[in-house]
Design a protein around this motif. Structure first.
Motif, PDB file in Angstrom:
ATOM      1  N   VAL A 100       0.775  -1.149   0.129  1.00  0.00           N
ATOM      2  CA  VAL A 100      -0.055  -0.114   0.088  1.00  0.00           C
ATOM      3  C   VAL A 100       0.780   1.244  -0.173  1.00  0.00           C
ATOM      4  O   VAL A 100       0.578   2.374  -0.663  1.00  0.00           O
ATOM      5  CB  VAL A 100      -1.109  -0.028   1.293  1.00  0.00           C
ATOM      6  CG1 VAL A 100      -1.632   1.232   1.280  1.00  0.00           C
ATOM      7  CG2 VAL A 100      -1.893  -1.127   1.068  1.00  0.00           C
ATOM      8  N   LYS A 101       1.812   1.151   0.745  1.00  0.00           N
ATOM      9  CA  LYS A 101       2.785   2.346   0.920  1.00  0.00           C
ATOM     10  C   LYS A 101       3.578   2.676  -0.567  1.00  0.00           C
ATOM     11  O   LYS A 101       3.839   3.568  -1.017  1.00  0.00           O
ATOM     12  CB  LYS A 101       3.702   2.220   1.866  1.00  0.00           C
ATOM     13  CG  LYS A 101       3.418   2.780   3.230  1.00  0.00           C
ATOM     14  CD  LYS A 101       4.621   2.530   4.296  1.00  0.00           C
ATOM     15  CE  LYS A 101       3.747   2.669   5.547  1.00  0.00           C
ATOM     16  NZ  LYS A 101       4.881   1.606   6.577  1.00  0.00           N
ATOM     17  N   VAL A 102       3.674   1.606  -1.021  1.00  0.00           N
ATOM     18  CA  VAL A 102       4.628   1.487  -2.596  1.00  0.00           C
ATOM     19  C   VAL A 102       3.491   2.240  -3.301  1.00  0.00           C
ATOM     20  O   VAL A 102       3.949   3.074  -4.160  1.00  0.00           O
ATOM     21  CB  VAL A 102       5.103   0.032  -2.654  1.00  0.00           C
ATOM     22  CG1 VAL A 102       5.574   0.403  -4.236  1.00  0.00           C
ATOM     23  CG2 VAL A 102       6.182  -0.356  -2.026  1.00  0.00           C
ATOM     24  N   ALA A 103       2.353   1.738  -3.413  1.00  0.00           N
ATOM     25  CA  ALA A 103       1.348   2.337  -4.362  1.00  0.00           C
ATOM     26  C   ALA A 103       1.082   3.908  -4.227  1.00  0.00           C
ATOM     27  O   ALA A 103       0.820   4.498  -5.005  1.00  0.00           O
ATOM     28  CB  ALA A 103       0.056   1.127  -4.108  1.00  0.00           C
ATOM     29  N   ALA A 104       1.572   4.302  -2.870  1.00  0.00           N
ATOM     30  CA  ALA A 104       1.133   5.642  -2.866  1.00  0.00           C
ATOM     31  C   ALA A 104       2.350   6.520  -3.222  1.00  0.00           C
ATOM     32  O   ALA A 104       2.336   7.835  -3.405  1.00  0.00           O
ATOM     33  CB  ALA A 104       1.144   5.865  -1.209  1.00  0.00           C
ATOM     34  N   ILE A 105       3.422   6.018  -3.566  1.00  0.00           N
ATOM     35  CA  ILE A 105       4.723   6.763  -4.074  1.00  0.00           C
ATOM     36  C   ILE A 105       4.336   7.754  -5.164  1.00  0.00           C
ATOM     37  O   ILE A 105       4.357   8.970  -5.137  1.00  0.00           O
ATOM     38  CB  ILE A 105       5.761   5.958  -4.578  1.00  0.00           C
ATOM     39  CG1 ILE A 105       6.363   4.988  -3.146  1.00  0.00           C
ATOM     40  CG2 ILE A 105       6.815   6.803  -5.204  1.00  0.00           C
ATOM     41  CD1 ILE A 105       7.425   4.130  -3.708  1.00  0.00           C
ATOM     42  N   LEU A 106       3.689   7.015  -6.251  1.00  0.00           N
ATOM     43  CA  LEU A 106       3.059   7.960  -7.576  1.00  0.00           C
ATOM     44  C   LEU A 106       2.028   8.985  -7.018  1.00  0.00           C
ATOM     45  O   LEU A 106       2.426  10.327  -7.399  1.00  0.00           O
ATOM     46  CB  LEU A 106       2.759   7.163  -8.625  1.00  0.00           C
ATOM     47  CG  LEU A 106       2.583   7.718  -9.975  1.00  0.00           C
ATOM     48  CD1 LEU A 106       3.569   8.282 -10.442  1.00  0.00           C
ATOM     49  CD2 LEU A 106       1.911   6.737 -10.764  1.00  0.00           C
ATOM     50  N   PRO A 107       1.232   9.024  -6.456  1.00  0.00           N
ATOM     51  CA  PRO A 107       0.162   9.825  -6.022  1.00  0.00           C
ATOM     52  C   PRO A 107       0.776  10.857  -5.087  1.00  0.00           C
ATOM     53  O   PRO A 107       0.430  12.117  -5.281  1.00  0.00           O
ATOM     54  CB  PRO A 107      -0.946   9.109  -5.618  1.00  0.00           C
ATOM     55  CG  PRO A 107      -0.839   7.819  -5.401  1.00  0.00           C
ATOM     56  CD  PRO A 107       0.365   7.289  -6.019  1.00  0.00           C
ATOM     57  N   SER A 137      11.317  11.451  -0.564  1.00  0.00           N
ATOM     58  CA  SER A 137      12.013  10.766   0.578  1.00  0.00           C
ATOM     59  C   SER A 137      10.915   9.818   1.398  1.00  0.00           C
ATOM     60  O   SER A 137       9.930  10.225   1.274  1.00  0.00           O
ATOM     61  CB  SER A 137      12.605  11.728   1.585  1.00  0.00           C
ATOM     62  OG  SER A 137      11.307  12.578   2.297  1.00  0.00           O
ATOM     63  N   ASP A 138      11.597   8.906   2.220  1.00  0.00           N
ATOM     64  CA  ASP A 138      10.739   8.075   3.181  1.00  0.00           C
ATOM     65  C   ASP A 138       9.591   8.862   3.969  1.00  0.00           C
ATOM     66  O   ASP A 138       8.579   8.676   4.031  1.00  0.00           O
ATOM     67  CB  ASP A 138      11.541   7.296   3.639  1.00  0.00           C
ATOM     68  CG  ASP A 138      12.229   6.021   3.218  1.00  0.00           C
ATOM     69  OD1 ASP A 138      11.797   5.911   1.934  1.00  0.00           O
ATOM     70  OD2 ASP A 138      13.195   5.524   3.791  1.00  0.00           O
ATOM     71  N   GLN A 139      10.500   9.982   4.516  1.00  0.00           N
ATOM     72  CA  GLN A 139       9.558  10.895   5.149  1.00  0.00           C
ATOM     73  C   GLN A 139       8.447  11.468   4.665  1.00  0.00           C
ATOM     74  O   GLN A 139       7.537  11.868   5.270  1.00  0.00           O
ATOM     75  CB  GLN A 139      10.554  12.067   6.005  1.00  0.00           C
ATOM     76  CG  GLN A 139      10.109  12.900   7.096  1.00  0.00           C
ATOM     77  CD  GLN A 139       9.823  11.649   8.359  1.00  0.00           C
ATOM     78  OE1 GLN A 139      10.679  10.812   8.657  1.00  0.00           O
ATOM     79  NE2 GLN A 139       8.461  12.019   8.896  1.00  0.00           N
ATOM     80  N   GLU A 140       8.759  12.164   3.520  1.00  0.00           N
ATOM     81  CA  GLU A 140       7.623  12.862   2.557  1.00  0.00           C
ATOM     82  C   GLU A 140       6.523  11.703   2.261  1.00  0.00           C
ATOM     83  O   GLU A 140       5.200  12.047   2.539  1.00  0.00           O
ATOM     84  CB  GLU A 140       8.161  13.305   1.115  1.00  0.00           C
ATOM     85  CG  GLU A 140       8.878  14.475   1.515  1.00  0.00           C
ATOM     86  CD  GLU A 140       9.510  14.902  -0.041  1.00  0.00           C
ATOM     87  OE1 GLU A 140       9.612  16.082  -0.250  1.00  0.00           O
ATOM     88  OE2 GLU A 140      10.216  14.210  -0.772  1.00  0.00           O
TER      89      GLU A 140
END
Ligand SMILES: Nc1ncnc2c1ncn2[C@@H]1O[C@H](COP(=O)(O)OP(=O)(O)OP(=O)(O)O)[C@@H](O)[C@H]1O
Ligand SMILES: Cc1ncsc1CCO
Length: 155
Positions: A100-107, A137-140
């Motif tokens: 789920v976190k990976v899928a959030a990278i683009l949006p 970044s991971d933090q963003e």
């Protein structure tokens, strides 16, 4: 683990074996959850239904990501970009929450570039997005991802 990613029309078409009655840009959140549930019942794969809201489902849980901007839909191939990111992420994921976190990278990257002055339309958006994807970044990701778990009614 395998992941099947499509927009709502595509996943609905995979379910029924027929061309979907849903439009190509169908983004109903309720339809996404229903379709993801039905799909997960038939498949061992995790399913990602992309759109205005992204719906992600394993055997037990459903998550939704509400990040993103309509300029993503204006740029053809963003689904392919998402697939590339998911494929890379999948190599490192054992739990659905991680995917789920990976899928959030683009949006999330899309949201962040919309806060920059340089975006004037879909084309400059795409350029800025490519830049942002190289330095997100991971933090963003943690700070800006809007992820919610969908509570499912017991049947
Ligand atoms: N209206 C929207 N608002 C916000 N984000 C969106 C919107 N439409 C799509 N997205 C985002 O765009 C990305 C690609 O999803 P989309 O459903 O557009 O794929 P697709 O239809 O397969 O795209 P394509 O066929 O152009 O490759 C996802 O990260 C999704 O969250
Ligand atoms: C059909 C097609 N060709 C290049 S990108 C694209 C959209 C895939 O979703």
């Amino acid at each position: 683990m395998q992941v099947i990613r499509g927009n709502l029309s595509e996943i609905a078409a995979l379910l029924t074996g027929e061309q979907s009655h849903l439009g190509i840009d169908s983004t109903s959140e309720a339809d996404s959850v229903k379709t993801a549930l039905k799909f997960a019942a038939q498949s061992k794969a995790w399913v990602v239904i992309s759109g205005k809201v992204d719906t992600i489902r394993d055997g037990q849980q459903v998550f939704q990501i509400t990040n993103g901007h309509p300029f993503l839909a204006k740029n053809v191939g963003m689904g392919d970009a998402l697939d590339g990111i998911l494929a890379l992420g999948l190599a490192h994921c054992t739990m659905i929450e991680e995917l789920v976190k990976v899928a959030a990278i683009l949006p999330v990257a899309a949201d962040l570039v919309m806060e920059e002055d340089k975006v004037q339309g879909p084309a400059s958006f795409k350029m800025a997005l490519m830049d942002k994807l190289t330095n997100l970044s991971d933090q963003e990701l943690l700070d800006f991802a809007h992820i919610r778990k969908v509570e499912l009614a017991r049947s």
